[in-house]
Design a protein around this motif. Structure first.
Motif, PDB file in Angstrom:
ATOM      1  N   ILE A 163      -2.285  -7.298  12.955  1.00 47.04           N
ATOM      2  CA  ILE A 163      -1.176  -6.477  12.458  1.00 47.04           C
ATOM      3  C   ILE A 163      -0.977  -6.740  10.969  1.00 47.04           C
ATOM      4  CG2 ILE A 163       1.297  -6.078  12.641  1.00 47.04           C
ATOM      5  CD1 ILE A 163       1.048  -6.694  15.605  1.00 47.04           C
ATOM      6  N   CYS A 164      -1.034  -8.029  10.608  1.00 47.30           N
ATOM      7  CA  CYS A 164      -0.863  -8.356   9.192  1.00 47.30           C
ATOM      8  C   CYS A 164      -2.007  -7.793   8.360  1.00 47.30           C
ATOM      9  CB  CYS A 164      -0.783  -9.854   9.004  1.00 47.30           C
ATOM     10  SG  CYS A 164       0.647 -10.552   9.783  1.00 47.30           S
ATOM     11  N   ALA A 165      -3.210  -7.785   8.943  1.00 48.02           N
ATOM     12  CA  ALA A 165      -4.344  -7.250   8.195  1.00 48.02           C
ATOM     13  C   ALA A 165      -4.129  -5.769   7.907  1.00 48.02           C
ATOM     14  CB  ALA A 165      -5.634  -7.458   8.978  1.00 48.02           C
ATOM     15  N   PHE A 166      -3.568  -5.070   8.876  1.00 47.25           N
ATOM     16  CA  PHE A 166      -3.250  -3.663   8.625  1.00 47.25           C
ATOM     17  C   PHE A 166      -2.287  -3.536   7.454  1.00 47.25           C
ATOM     18  CE2 PHE A 166      -4.839  -2.822  12.895  1.00 47.25           C
ATOM     19  CZ  PHE A 166      -5.469  -1.622  12.686  1.00 47.25           C
ATOM     20  N   ALA A 167      -1.277  -4.393   7.450  1.00 44.18           N
ATOM     21  CA  ALA A 167      -0.277  -4.315   6.384  1.00 44.18           C
ATOM     22  C   ALA A 167      -0.887  -4.688   5.041  1.00 44.18           C
ATOM     23  CB  ALA A 167       0.897  -5.221   6.711  1.00 44.18           C
ATOM     24  N   ASP A 184       1.186   2.221   5.654  1.00 43.71           N
ATOM     25  CA  ASP A 184       0.699   2.741   4.380  1.00 43.71           C
ATOM     26  C   ASP A 184       1.833   3.269   3.525  1.00 43.71           C
ATOM     27  OD1 ASP A 184       1.205   4.780   6.094  1.00 43.71           O
ATOM     28  OD2 ASP A 184      -0.377   6.082   5.357  1.00 43.71           O
ATOM     29  N   LEU A 185       2.918   2.512   3.491  1.00 41.58           N
ATOM     30  CA  LEU A 185       4.085   3.015   2.768  1.00 41.58           C
ATOM     31  C   LEU A 185       3.950   3.099   1.262  1.00 41.58           C
ATOM     32  CD1 LEU A 185       5.950   1.258   5.341  1.00 41.58           C
ATOM     33  CD2 LEU A 185       6.939   3.353   4.501  1.00 41.58           C
ATOM     34  N   PRO A 186       3.081   2.290   0.628  1.00 40.49           N
ATOM     35  CA  PRO A 186       2.995   2.430  -0.829  1.00 40.49           C
ATOM     36  C   PRO A 186       2.609   3.827  -1.284  1.00 40.49           C
ATOM     37  CG  PRO A 186       1.974   0.407  -0.142  1.00 40.49           C
ATOM     38  CD  PRO A 186       2.319   1.131   1.096  1.00 40.49           C
ATOM     39  N   GLU A 187       1.856   4.550  -0.470  1.00 42.17           N
ATOM     40  CA  GLU A 187       1.606   5.942  -0.832  1.00 42.17           C
ATOM     41  C   GLU A 187       2.370   6.785   0.154  1.00 42.17           C
ATOM     42  OE1 GLU A 187      -2.548   6.597  -0.269  1.00 42.17           O
ATOM     43  OE2 GLU A 187      -2.839   4.442  -0.404  1.00 42.17           O
ATOM     44  N   CYS A 188       3.030   7.777  -0.365  1.00 44.23           N
ATOM     45  CA  CYS A 188       3.862   8.538   0.533  1.00 44.23           C
ATOM     46  C   CYS A 188       4.181   9.852  -0.151  1.00 44.23           C
ATOM     47  CB  CYS A 188       5.123   7.745   0.802  1.00 44.23           C
ATOM     48  SG  CYS A 188       6.298   8.633   1.762  1.00 44.23           S
ATOM     49  N   GLU A 189       3.544  10.896   0.284  1.00 43.29           N
ATOM     50  CA  GLU A 189       3.677  12.170  -0.415  1.00 43.29           C
ATOM     51  C   GLU A 189       5.120  12.638  -0.517  1.00 43.29           C
ATOM     52  OE1 GLU A 189       1.070  11.838   1.686  1.00 43.29           O
ATOM     53  OE2 GLU A 189      -0.530  11.994   0.193  1.00 43.29           O
ATOM     54  N   TRP A 241      -5.585   7.279  12.756  1.00 47.43           N
ATOM     55  CA  TRP A 241      -5.480   8.649  13.229  1.00 47.43           C
ATOM     56  C   TRP A 241      -4.716   8.744  14.527  1.00 47.43           C
ATOM     57  CZ3 TRP A 241      -5.829  11.591   9.447  1.00 47.43           C
ATOM     58  CH2 TRP A 241      -6.647  11.213   8.381  1.00 47.43           C
ATOM     59  N   THR A 242      -4.092   7.640  14.941  1.00 44.22           N
ATOM     60  CA  THR A 242      -3.267   7.679  16.132  1.00 44.22           C
ATOM     61  C   THR A 242      -1.791   7.557  15.808  1.00 44.22           C
ATOM     62  OG1 THR A 242      -5.048   6.629  17.370  1.00 44.22           O
ATOM     63  CG2 THR A 242      -2.874   6.605  18.364  1.00 44.22           C
ATOM     64  N   LEU A 243      -1.464   6.617  14.927  1.00 44.26           N
ATOM     65  CA  LEU A 243      -0.064   6.245  14.781  1.00 44.26           C
ATOM     66  C   LEU A 243       0.588   6.912  13.580  1.00 44.26           C
ATOM     67  CD1 LEU A 243      -0.183   2.452  15.472  1.00 44.26           C
ATOM     68  CD2 LEU A 243       0.244   4.311  17.034  1.00 44.26           C
ATOM     69  N   PRO A 244       1.847   7.268  13.715  1.00 43.87           N
ATOM     70  CA  PRO A 244       2.623   7.622  12.538  1.00 43.87           C
ATOM     71  C   PRO A 244       3.055   6.344  11.835  1.00 43.87           C
ATOM     72  CG  PRO A 244       3.985   7.772  14.469  1.00 43.87           C
ATOM     73  CD  PRO A 244       2.631   7.364  14.947  1.00 43.87           C
ATOM     74  N   ARG A 245       3.596   6.471  10.648  1.00 52.12           N
ATOM     75  CA  ARG A 245       3.924   5.250   9.919  1.00 52.12           C
ATOM     76  C   ARG A 245       5.316   4.742  10.261  1.00 52.12           C
ATOM     77  NH1 ARG A 245       4.314   8.117   4.476  1.00 52.12           N
ATOM     78  NH2 ARG A 245       2.462   6.931   3.991  1.00 52.12           N
ATOM     79  N   TYR A 294      10.611   2.134   6.289  1.00 54.74           N
ATOM     80  CA  TYR A 294      10.491   0.905   5.521  1.00 54.74           C
ATOM     81  C   TYR A 294      11.292  -0.242   6.111  1.00 54.74           C
ATOM     82  CZ  TYR A 294       9.016  -1.846   1.709  1.00 54.74           C
ATOM     83  OH  TYR A 294       8.393  -2.810   0.988  1.00 54.74           O
ATOM     84  N   ASP A 295      12.499   0.061   6.648  1.00 59.56           N
ATOM     85  CA  ASP A 295      13.283  -1.037   7.219  1.00 59.56           C
ATOM     86  C   ASP A 295      12.654  -1.540   8.512  1.00 59.56           C
ATOM     87  OD1 ASP A 295      13.917   1.445   8.277  1.00 59.56           O
ATOM     88  OD2 ASP A 295      15.737   0.670   9.182  1.00 59.56           O
ATOM     89  N   GLN A 296      12.002  -0.642   9.245  1.00 57.29           N
ATOM     90  CA  GLN A 296      11.298  -1.089  10.451  1.00 57.29           C
ATOM     91  C   GLN A 296      10.154  -2.019  10.083  1.00 57.29           C
ATOM     92  OE1 GLN A 296      10.182   2.718  11.946  1.00 57.29           O
ATOM     93  NE2 GLN A 296      11.842   2.775  13.435  1.00 57.29           N
ATOM     94  N   LEU A 297       9.481  -1.642   8.984  1.00 59.13           N
ATOM     95  CA  LEU A 297       8.368  -2.460   8.515  1.00 59.13           C
ATOM     96  C   LEU A 297       8.841  -3.862   8.192  1.00 59.13           C
ATOM     97  CD1 LEU A 297       5.381  -2.145   6.868  1.00 59.13           C
ATOM     98  CD2 LEU A 297       6.979  -2.392   5.022  1.00 59.13           C
ATOM     99  N   MET A 298       9.932  -3.938   7.430  1.00 60.63           N
ATOM    100  CA  MET A 298      10.439  -5.250   7.044  1.00 60.63           C
ATOM    101  C   MET A 298      10.958  -5.990   8.269  1.00 60.63           C
ATOM    102  SD  MET A 298      10.085  -6.163   4.071  1.00 60.63           S
ATOM    103  CE  MET A 298       9.184  -5.448   2.763  1.00 60.63           C
ATOM    104  N   GLY A 299      11.622  -5.259   9.179  1.00 63.77           N
ATOM    105  CA  GLY A 299      12.152  -5.890  10.377  1.00 63.77           C
ATOM    106  C   GLY A 299      11.031  -6.480  11.215  1.00 63.77           C
ATOM    107  N   LEU A 300       9.968  -5.714  11.347  1.00 68.58           N
ATOM    108  CA  LEU A 300       8.840  -6.202  12.144  1.00 68.58           C
ATOM    109  C   LEU A 300       8.239  -7.443  11.507  1.00 68.58           C
ATOM    110  CD1 LEU A 300       6.882  -5.706  14.499  1.00 68.58           C
ATOM    111  CD2 LEU A 300       5.460  -4.460  12.917  1.00 68.58           C
ATOM    112  N   GLY A 301       8.080  -7.393  10.187  1.00 60.51           N
ATOM    113  CA  GLY A 301       7.458  -8.517   9.497  1.00 60.51           C
ATOM    114  C   GLY A 301       8.296  -9.776   9.588  1.00 60.51           C
ATOM    115  N   TRP A 302       9.565  -9.659   9.200  1.00 59.52           N
ATOM    116  CA  TRP A 302      10.365 -10.872   9.054  1.00 59.52           C
ATOM    117  C   TRP A 302      10.945 -11.353  10.372  1.00 59.52           C
ATOM    118  CZ3 TRP A 302      10.404 -13.868   4.879  1.00 59.52           C
ATOM    119  CH2 TRP A 302       9.944 -13.301   3.686  1.00 59.52           C
ATOM    120  N   SER A 303      11.476 -10.437  11.186  1.00 60.16           N
ATOM    121  CA  SER A 303      12.139 -10.924  12.393  1.00 60.16           C
ATOM    122  C   SER A 303      11.248 -10.777  13.618  1.00 60.16           C
ATOM    123  CB  SER A 303      13.468 -10.200  12.598  1.00 60.16           C
ATOM    124  OG  SER A 303      13.239  -8.824  12.673  1.00 60.16           O
TER     125      SER A 303
END
Ligand code: SF4
Ligand code: SF4
Lengths: 374, 172
Positions: free
Chosen positions: A208-212, A220-225, A308-312, A315-324
């Motif tokens: 999971i961390c490797a994906f991040a 892939d939040l750093p790019e976001c149309e 090609w399966t998952l939506p992103r 950002y708060d979910q991302l941080m929540g998943l990482g930290w907590s």
């Protein structure tokens, strides 16, 4: 003296080969990414450039080189150029410590199929990967554009958050091996004692961390149309943009190789003894190199498959998943592993720890979490 | 009041444990994409492979001839009147003695032009024609043009050739 130059030449040839393989795989990843995307969406995908479109990466490279190389007037020119270079550099440097194979003997020279066997191998990987975020950060900052900057900040905070959990996952591996050297880690897993069997939870956290870290979907939040246009590479064009995109694919391959090294026995493969007895250790070493690259490519496929399966995440979910989520989990994993080593049964401890964790979560869920009103 | 009994009450309560862990859903989603990975693509390699578009596809116009090879059109202009895009124009001419083999009626279209940039392929010309002279073929499309000189199709491109007569599926 003569021996020294021979080894030097052999190493140089090997490093050149790894370099070429990495670049080639990264280039063709762009093609296979599109093909896989197409297959998963029931399409055909690129098929115009050459048979089955296999010349597509060449066409892309030509396109990238032909585009106007534009540097915005208010950007910091040197940093603007340094950004993609740094991204590319750090992406390529990681492969130096990945052990691609065991010792081989070619033309009387014996050498390791590894760039450098340093005793801080894993720390090197970490150091370089964390430097990688500088490429993005510098690029985003030098563009002098708020979207680029926001994208770069996102990338930086995301990478820092997930590096912690990743480091913790690796500590569990280090407890096993007792060495930071990637070679020692792989040697400890020979003959099917792959770390994945002892560390299922650790591997889950690591992937999971490797994906991040690779900024891949679902992180892939750093790019976001919609929010940030192109994110940190909004202002980039031509081959500078190409470098950024290319670095992502290199990172993908390298992190696949690192995961194979850490959890899937590196260059170990079933039947290695047979091959060694039959054809000698040199052939076995090269087959092992193939095995490692194969494993890394499977990971590259998984990266694309997930993309090609998952939506992103939000950002708060991302941080929540990482930290907590991941950091406490990885701490738990370290404790369980240490306990397993203490009682001398790492395998049982790993499995029991995993089951305990799931049981504990179910109990917690039953007791404290509000249920859906049926 | 309920209009149908198919109303589904959506309630977004707390997520269950499995839902909060994401992973079961992720694995399920990945199984779905893997299934599609191995299924047959629904798209085709278009210019090389083409699909049958049905017997009533409205494609390239054709000015039919009768079984003796005489042009059916009598230049009545009804197609031009019916055309919502005003794509058709024609010049009529009286049939001379001796031309009976060429033209079926006493009056014929000396010039018959369709502006393919204007045409919207609605098929109203075909509906309007009293002589069953103009049709939109179902098996052939108007090719892509790259210059304005190519957009006006005269009789040279529209009139049917006797050696490759156009037959719609339903007529057989
Ligand atoms: S198909 Fe419609 S638009 Fe085209 S010429 Fe006939 S009537 Fe006009
Ligand atoms: S094509 Fe038909 S409708 Fe048009 S002018 Fe000829 S006969 Fe009349």
């Amino acid at each position: 003296m003569n021996l020294l130059t021979d080894i030097f030449l052999a190493k140089a040839a090997f490093i050149g080969a790894v370099f070429a393989i990495t670049l080639g795989i990264a280039a063709y990843s762009t093609y296979f990414e599109r093909k896989i995307a197409a297959f998963m969406q029931d399409r055909i995908g690129p098929d115009r450039a050459g048979p089955f479109g296999i010349l597509q990466p060449l066409a892309d490279a030509v396109k990238m080189f032909m585009k106007e190389d534009f540097i915005p007037a208010n950007s910091n020119k040197w940093l603007f150029i340094a950004g993609p270079c740094l991204s590319m550099l750090t992406a390529l440097m990681t492969s130096a410590v990945v052990p691609f194979g065991d010792t081989v003997t070619v033309g009387g020279v014996t050498f390791d199929l590894q760039g450098i066997d340093v005793n801080i191998g894993i720390l090197w990987v970490f150091g370089i990967v964390s430097l990688g975020v500088y490429g993005i950060l510098i690029g985003g900052w030098a563009s002098n554009n708020k979207y680029s900057l926001l994208g770069a900040i996102r990338a930086a905070s995301q990478n820092i958050s997930y590096e912690l959990a990743m480091g913790m996952a690796i500590i569990a591996i280090l407890l096993f091996t007792g060495s930071l050297s990637t070679k020692a880690i792989v040697e400890g897993q020979q003959n099917g004692h792959w770390n994945i069997f002892y560390q299922p939870l650790g591997f889950l956290i690591f992937i999971i961390c490797a994906f991040a870290e690779c900024n891949r979907t679902p992180f892939d939040l750093p790019e976001c149309e919609t929010e940030l246009i192109g994110g940190y590479h909004t202002e980039y064009s031509s081959m500078k943009l190409g470098f950024y995109l290319f670095a992502e694919y290199i990172n993908m391959f390298i992190s696949g190789a690192v995961m194979a090294t850490l959890y899937f026995g590196g260059y170990d493969y079933p039947g290695i003894d047979f091959v060694t007895a039959q054809f000698g250790s040199t052939v076995a070493g090269f087959v092992g190199m193939g095995a490692l690259i194969g494993k890394a490519l499977i990971f590259v496929f998984i990266f694309m498959w997930v993309r090609w399966t998952l939506p992103r995440f939000r950002y708060d979910q991302l941080m929540g998943l990482g930290w907590s989520g991941l950091i406490p989990l990885s701490m738990y994993n370290v404790v369980v592993t240490a306990f397993g080593i203490l009682i001398g049964k790492p395998f049982t401890a790993g499995i029991v720890g995993f089951l305990l964790l799931i049981g504990g979560m179910v109990v917690y869920d039953q007791l404290f979490v509000k249920k859906k009103i049926a | 009041m309920k209009l149908s009994n198919r109303t589904k009450v959506m309630e977004q309560g707390e997520m269950t444990l499995a839902e909060r862990m994401y992973l079961p859903a992720i694995v399920g989603g990945m199984a779905t994409t893997l299934k599609h990975f191995f299924s047959k693509p629904v798209t085709i390699r278009y210019p090389e492979q083409q699909r049958y578009l049905g017997p009533i596809f409205r494609g390239h116009h054709i000015l039919k001839k009768d079984s003796e090879g005489a042009e059916r059109c009598t230049a009545c202009g009804l197609c031009a009147v019916a055309c919502p895009a005003e794509a058709i124009s024609m010049v009529a001419e009286e049939r001379k003695p001796g031309e009976e083999k060429l033209y079926r009626e006493e009056k014929y279209a000396k010039v018959y032009e369709i502006n393919m940039l204007r045409c919207i392929f609605c098929g109203l010309c075909e509906e309007a024609c009293p002589k069953e002279a103009i049709f939109l073929r179902h098996d052939q499309m108007v090719p892509v043009f790259s210059s304005r000189d190519e957009v006006i199709y005269g009789k040279d491109k529209l009139v049917e050739h006797m050696d490759q007569r156009y037959l719609r599926d339903g007529w057989k």
